[in-house]
Design a protein around this motif. Structure first.
Motif, PDB file in Angstrom:
ATOM      1  N   SER A 234      18.490   5.407 -52.036  1.00  0.00           N
ATOM      2  CA  SER A 234      17.968   4.603 -53.143  1.00  0.00           C
ATOM      3  C   SER A 234      18.379   5.202 -54.473  1.00  0.00           C
ATOM      4  O   SER A 234      18.725   6.382 -54.569  1.00  0.00           O
ATOM      5  CB  SER A 234      16.444   4.504 -53.056  1.00  0.00           C
ATOM      6  OG  SER A 234      15.865   5.786 -53.063  1.00  0.00           O
TER       7      SER A 234
ATOM      8  N   LYS B  68      27.243  -1.964 -51.368  1.00  0.00           N
ATOM      9  CA  LYS B  68      26.791  -3.356 -51.437  1.00  0.00           C
ATOM     10  C   LYS B  68      25.813  -3.643 -50.305  1.00  0.00           C
ATOM     11  O   LYS B  68      25.631  -2.852 -49.396  1.00  0.00           O
ATOM     12  CB  LYS B  68      27.984  -4.309 -51.337  1.00  0.00           C
ATOM     13  CG  LYS B  68      28.936  -4.254 -52.504  1.00  0.00           C
ATOM     14  CD  LYS B  68      29.914  -5.410 -52.473  1.00  0.00           C
ATOM     15  CE  LYS B  68      30.805  -5.389 -51.241  1.00  0.00           C
ATOM     16  NZ  LYS B  68      31.812  -6.479 -51.269  1.00  0.00           N
TER      17      LYS B  68
ATOM     18  N   LEU C 222      14.581  -0.970 -62.185  1.00  0.00           N
ATOM     19  CA  LEU C 222      15.335  -1.607 -61.104  1.00  0.00           C
ATOM     20  C   LEU C 222      15.485  -0.583 -59.977  1.00  0.00           C
ATOM     21  O   LEU C 222      16.168   0.423 -60.132  1.00  0.00           O
ATOM     22  CB  LEU C 222      16.706  -2.075 -61.597  1.00  0.00           C
ATOM     23  CG  LEU C 222      17.518  -2.991 -60.658  1.00  0.00           C
ATOM     24  CD1 LEU C 222      18.594  -3.736 -61.446  1.00  0.00           C
ATOM     25  CD2 LEU C 222      18.173  -2.249 -59.502  1.00  0.00           C
TER      26      LEU C 222
ATOM     27  N   ALA D 243      17.644  -5.050 -54.363  1.00  0.00           N
ATOM     28  CA  ALA D 243      17.301  -4.711 -55.745  1.00  0.00           C
ATOM     29  C   ALA D 243      15.947  -5.312 -56.075  1.00  0.00           C
ATOM     30  O   ALA D 243      15.781  -6.529 -56.032  1.00  0.00           O
ATOM     31  CB  ALA D 243      18.374  -5.233 -56.703  1.00  0.00           C
TER      32      ALA D 243
ATOM     33  N   TYR E 195      16.980   0.126 -56.442  1.00  0.00           N
ATOM     34  CA  TYR E 195      18.024  -0.353 -55.537  1.00  0.00           C
ATOM     35  C   TYR E 195      18.036   0.520 -54.287  1.00  0.00           C
ATOM     36  O   TYR E 195      18.286   1.726 -54.348  1.00  0.00           O
ATOM     37  CB  TYR E 195      19.396  -0.313 -56.210  1.00  0.00           C
ATOM     38  CG  TYR E 195      20.493  -0.915 -55.352  1.00  0.00           C
ATOM     39  CD1 TYR E 195      20.472  -2.272 -55.030  1.00  0.00           C
ATOM     40  CD2 TYR E 195      21.533  -0.139 -54.854  1.00  0.00           C
ATOM     41  CE1 TYR E 195      21.461  -2.836 -54.242  1.00  0.00           C
ATOM     42  CE2 TYR E 195      22.532  -0.697 -54.066  1.00  0.00           C
ATOM     43  CZ  TYR E 195      22.491  -2.052 -53.760  1.00  0.00           C
ATOM     44  OH  TYR E 195      23.458  -2.616 -52.970  1.00  0.00           O
ATOM     45  N   THR E 196      17.765  -0.079 -53.139  1.00  0.00           N
ATOM     46  CA  THR E 196      17.798   0.625 -51.858  1.00  0.00           C
ATOM     47  C   THR E 196      18.918   0.037 -51.017  1.00  0.00           C
ATOM     48  O   THR E 196      19.138  -1.176 -51.008  1.00  0.00           O
ATOM     49  CB  THR E 196      16.454   0.478 -51.113  1.00  0.00           C
ATOM     50  OG1 THR E 196      16.115  -0.908 -51.007  1.00  0.00           O
ATOM     51  CG2 THR E 196      15.351   1.190 -51.853  1.00  0.00           C
ATOM     52  N   TYR E 197      19.630   0.905 -50.298  1.00  0.00           N
ATOM     53  CA  TYR E 197      20.783   0.444 -49.523  1.00  0.00           C
ATOM     54  C   TYR E 197      21.029   1.417 -48.377  1.00  0.00           C
ATOM     55  O   TYR E 197      20.490   2.534 -48.341  1.00  0.00           O
ATOM     56  CB  TYR E 197      22.026   0.375 -50.416  1.00  0.00           C
ATOM     57  CG  TYR E 197      22.451   1.717 -50.979  1.00  0.00           C
ATOM     58  CD1 TYR E 197      23.443   2.488 -50.371  1.00  0.00           C
ATOM     59  CD2 TYR E 197      21.833   2.236 -52.117  1.00  0.00           C
ATOM     60  CE1 TYR E 197      23.824   3.719 -50.877  1.00  0.00           C
ATOM     61  CE2 TYR E 197      22.201   3.470 -52.628  1.00  0.00           C
ATOM     62  CZ  TYR E 197      23.194   4.206 -52.010  1.00  0.00           C
ATOM     63  OH  TYR E 197      23.555   5.442 -52.508  1.00  0.00           O
TER      64      TYR E 197
ATOM     65  N   LEU F 204      24.059  -8.761 -52.372  1.00  0.00           N
ATOM     66  CA  LEU F 204      22.838  -7.996 -52.234  1.00  0.00           C
ATOM     67  C   LEU F 204      21.643  -8.927 -52.379  1.00  0.00           C
ATOM     68  O   LEU F 204      21.786 -10.104 -52.689  1.00  0.00           O
ATOM     69  CB  LEU F 204      22.775  -6.865 -53.269  1.00  0.00           C
ATOM     70  CG  LEU F 204      22.938  -7.233 -54.759  1.00  0.00           C
ATOM     71  CD1 LEU F 204      21.612  -7.618 -55.380  1.00  0.00           C
ATOM     72  CD2 LEU F 204      23.549  -6.064 -55.516  1.00  0.00           C
TER      73      LEU F 204
ATOM     74  N   LEU G 198      17.769  -9.617 -54.058  1.00  0.00           N
ATOM     75  CA  LEU G 198      17.120  -9.285 -55.316  1.00  0.00           C
ATOM     76  C   LEU G 198      15.827 -10.060 -55.474  1.00  0.00           C
ATOM     77  O   LEU G 198      15.781 -11.256 -55.207  1.00  0.00           O
ATOM     78  CB  LEU G 198      18.068  -9.600 -56.482  1.00  0.00           C
ATOM     79  CG  LEU G 198      17.622  -9.240 -57.894  1.00  0.00           C
ATOM     80  CD1 LEU G 198      18.839  -8.856 -58.743  1.00  0.00           C
ATOM     81  CD2 LEU G 198      16.889 -10.393 -58.564  1.00  0.00           C
TER      82      LEU G 198
ATOM     83  N   THR H   6      17.332   4.513 -58.839  1.00  0.00           N
ATOM     84  CA  THR H   6      16.463   3.794 -59.760  1.00  0.00           C
ATOM     85  C   THR H   6      17.099   3.749 -61.143  1.00  0.00           C
ATOM     86  O   THR H   6      17.538   4.783 -61.663  1.00  0.00           O
ATOM     87  CB  THR H   6      15.080   4.464 -59.851  1.00  0.00           C
ATOM     88  OG1 THR H   6      14.524   4.564 -58.537  1.00  0.00           O
ATOM     89  CG2 THR H   6      14.142   3.626 -60.711  1.00  0.00           C
TER      90      THR H   6
ATOM     91  N   LEU I 146      24.005  -1.088 -62.715  1.00  0.00           N
ATOM     92  CA  LEU I 146      24.100  -1.131 -61.256  1.00  0.00           C
ATOM     93  C   LEU I 146      25.437  -1.729 -60.831  1.00  0.00           C
ATOM     94  O   LEU I 146      26.073  -1.260 -59.880  1.00  0.00           O
ATOM     95  CB  LEU I 146      22.939  -1.949 -60.671  1.00  0.00           C
ATOM     96  CG  LEU I 146      23.009  -2.246 -59.167  1.00  0.00           C
ATOM     97  CD1 LEU I 146      23.136  -0.968 -58.346  1.00  0.00           C
ATOM     98  CD2 LEU I 146      21.770  -3.050 -58.729  1.00  0.00           C
TER      99      LEU I 146
END
Length: 650
Positions: free
Chosen positions: A106, A191, A93, A195, A95-97, A220, A222, A108, A180
């Motif tokens: 990011s 938030k 997974l 994802a 996840y970048t934000y 978010l 996904l 992982t 996460l």
């Protein structure tokens, strides 16, 4: 190819959507892609990163224990180790934000499924509490583990495991999402990010709705990529790399140094900017989700707030409710039963207030009738069950009542019919309702926000103005297919059309639209006496009866059941001439990896989509995400629905 060189993932038959990591917290884009071909190896590389994360540490521990004499390396222990590594599910997974300082960051998450065991099996041997001591995470990488679900806003059907299981026995998808979720609650990450989930096999049964719920709960976006089993190119490549890795371990049982085989996938390292493979599906997040027009959602919400549990939905079954609503539940043409309602209680009063429109509070009888309508117990007889929207002469055409109840624009009906053809009413209904849903979302969204939310008006270009000239591209058809798939996974109904009753739920709209297309074609023997009444001598009775229904006189759920059977017939070649037919492949292909496909969870799950228990599960999932119901209170509802689907082979 190094991970830093990853670009947009391209897959034949799938369009590609690039989503920036700085998506606003108001946007929720939920998509699912089944990967059978991975020509560039990007998805397999992402999965191998997750496999390597665990395999490196587990291999090192196996080697060290063997050399220390703690657990000798024998043929039996090696085969057990190898089989477990091959048979487990691995999830990556990414996840970048965008953080508060405006910098894109990011993280992982890597997850491995736990052994569920049996009464006769031994305890978990791999995912033990000492495993983190053997792992070698890079900066920004996290080992996803089981989390305490008490504070979770993501309902999930727990796997059946041994009660004495010692540690970390959950589905890999659940571990990744819940870990996460913990980071989101703790503020470790922000938030509103993106994802991207890679799963080494098909998603677990409860995962579709849970991922959808998770995205809505935490605002978010996904997209899930699941590896298709059964001889696909991507599956074979992933399995081949796993076996090559394990073969190297098998031949390297020497020394005690940390083991990194020479034949290895691209090294794990800095997380690259990525594009998301698969067509996005737009779903309303909490921040912008409109007020529901569903009496059923509102009633369940009111009882949850009043009683603090889900006892209202657990008090009856689909069969018992059908017996209460209909005179003859076994007949698709049953008349409604006249029933006295119980005294109005606090929960019903709250539901009426929550559902009030422009200050008008509905009464108890109206709430009950609207609930019956949403669950498919009403008909489309002209012009009492549906409004005479078109007037003469159009209202005299067969199929208009069902078309009117489906709430699809007339030009969309024409354009889709000309594109799909007359022989495929069920497939045509899928495209028509998908196009209508996109049109409704576009109408409800400011133009400046449409692209950011993944809404693509060009898909409908010309469909409303010049329907007979509409020629959707492969890109357009795939977009509509997955948009509809996403809409089926939640439960809500559209706003009232022309100040009439609210629209039907999506599943029932599809069924009615399919009936409208079928009614446009001739019948060998007419199942109807007139526009309102079925002919008892010739009309089909549903179930195993192959004769067509008299659709106007049949209940919406009976029409939907006919639609599912008809869709499965249309999706599979029925005549030798249809095998390899390019037109049929063109129109059916986009639905291959959705719930509408014959070989998917389709089957019983698609049939069960309008069952009261399954509908209530979707609503309860939403209430947990909205904070109106606890996760623990939702579990009996979820388990009941999943067990119903599993009982029929799912």
């Amino acid at each position: 190819m190094k991970r830093s060189n990853l670009r947009c993932l391209v897959h034949t038959g799938f369009a590609v959507s690039c989503l920036v990591a700085s998506l606003s917290a108001a946007a929720v884009v939920i998509g699912r892609r089944s990967v059978d071909d991975d020509p560039n190896g990007n998805v397999v590389n992402a999965l191998m990163n997750g496999f390597r994360f665990y395999a490196d540490g587990l291999s090192a521990r196996y080697i060290d224990r063997a050399n220390q004499g703690v657990a000798p390396a024998t043929g039996q222990t090696w085969r057990a180790f190898e089989q477990r590594m091959i048979g487990s599910t691995f999830v990556t997974l990414l996840y970048t934000y965008q953080s508060a300082d405006g910098v894109s960051r990011s993280r992982t998450y890597y997850a491995m499924s736990g052994s569920r065991g049996s009464v006769d099996s031994r305890a978990e041997t791999l995912l033990t509490p000492d495993l983190p001591d053997w792992l070698d995470p890079w900066p920004g990488e996290v080992m996803a583990t089981s989390q305490d679900g008490a504070n979770s806003r993501v309902p999930w059907q727990m796997p059946m495991i041994r009660p004495e299981a010692p540690w970390d026995l959950q589905d890999a998808e659940m571990k990744a999402v819940r870990t996460l979720e913990t980071d989101l609650r703790d503020g470790t990450v922000e938030k509103g990010g993106l994802a991207t989930v890679f799963v080494s096999g098909p998603l677990c049964l409860a995962c579709d709705q849970a991922l959808n719920n998770f995205a809505n709960a935490y605002e978010l976006s996904l997209v899930a990529n699941e590896n298709v089993w059964g001889g696909s190119q991507a599956s074979a490549l992933f399995h081949g790399k796993q076996m090559a890795y394990l073969a190297t371990v098998r031949s390297s049982l020497i020394g005690r140094e940390r083991f990194r085989p020479s034949h290895a996938p691209p090294a794990r390292g800095k997380v690259p900017d990525m594009c998301v493979a698969g067509r996005p599906v737009v779903s309303f997040p909490l921040a912008v989700r409109p007020s529901t027009h569903s009496a059923l959602v509102t009633l369940i919400r009111a009882y949850a707030r009043t009683k603090g549990d889900a006892s209202y939905v657990l008090s009856g079954s689909d069969e018992s409710y059908a017996r209460w609503v209909l005179v003859d539940p076994s007949s698709p043409y049953s008349e409604p039963a006249e029933r006295d309602l119980s005294s109005m209680n606090d929960a019903v009063r709250l539901a009426a207030q929550l559902l009030a429109i422009e200050g008008r509070v509905p009464g108890q009888r109206e709430l009950s009738l609207r609930k019956q309508r949403e669950l498919g117990f009403t008909k489309s007889r002209p012009w009492t069950d549906v409004d005479d929207y078109y007037g003469p002469p159009i209202n005299t055409y067969r199929g208009v009542p069902s078309h009117t109840k489906a709430g699809v624009h007339a030009n969309i009906v024409i354009g889709v019919r000309d594109m799909v053809g007359h022989d495929y009413p069920a497939i045509g209904a899928l495209y028509a309702v998908a196009a209508q849903l996109l049109r409704e979302k576009l109408d409800a969204t400011p133009v400046a926000e449409q692209r950011r939310l993944g809404l693509r008006p060009e898909v409908l270009q010309g469909l409303v103005s010049t329907p007979r000239e509409w020629r959707p591209t492969e890109f357009d058809r795939q977009y509509l297919a997955i948009l509809l798939d996403g809409a089926m996974r939640e439960w809500d109904i559209g706003a009232p059309h022309n100040n009439t009753l609210p629209r039907l739920p999506v599943a029932l709209r599809i069924g009615r639209m399919a009936a409208a297309y079928r009614d446009q074609q001739p019948f060998d023997v007419d199942p109807c006496l007139n526009a309102r009444d079925h002919d008892p001598a010739t009309a089909g009775k549903g179930g195993g009866d192959p004769r067509p229904l008299c659709f106007n006189d049949a209940t919406d759920r009976a029409v939907y059941a006919w639609f599912v059977d008809e869709l499965h017939r249309e999706m599979a070649p029925r005549r030798p001439s249809e095998i390899g037919d390019p037109h049929r492949e063109k129109i059916a292909g986009p639905f291959r990896y959705t719930q509408f496909a014959e070989r998917s969870l389709g089957g019983a799950s698609l049939h069960a989509a309008v069952r009261k228990e399954v509908v209530e599960m979707k609503i309860v999932n939403r209430l947990v995400a909205d904070g109106d119901l606890s996760y623990a209170a939702s579990l009996p509802v979820i388990r009941r629905a999943v067990n119903l689907m599993q009982a029929k082979g799912n």
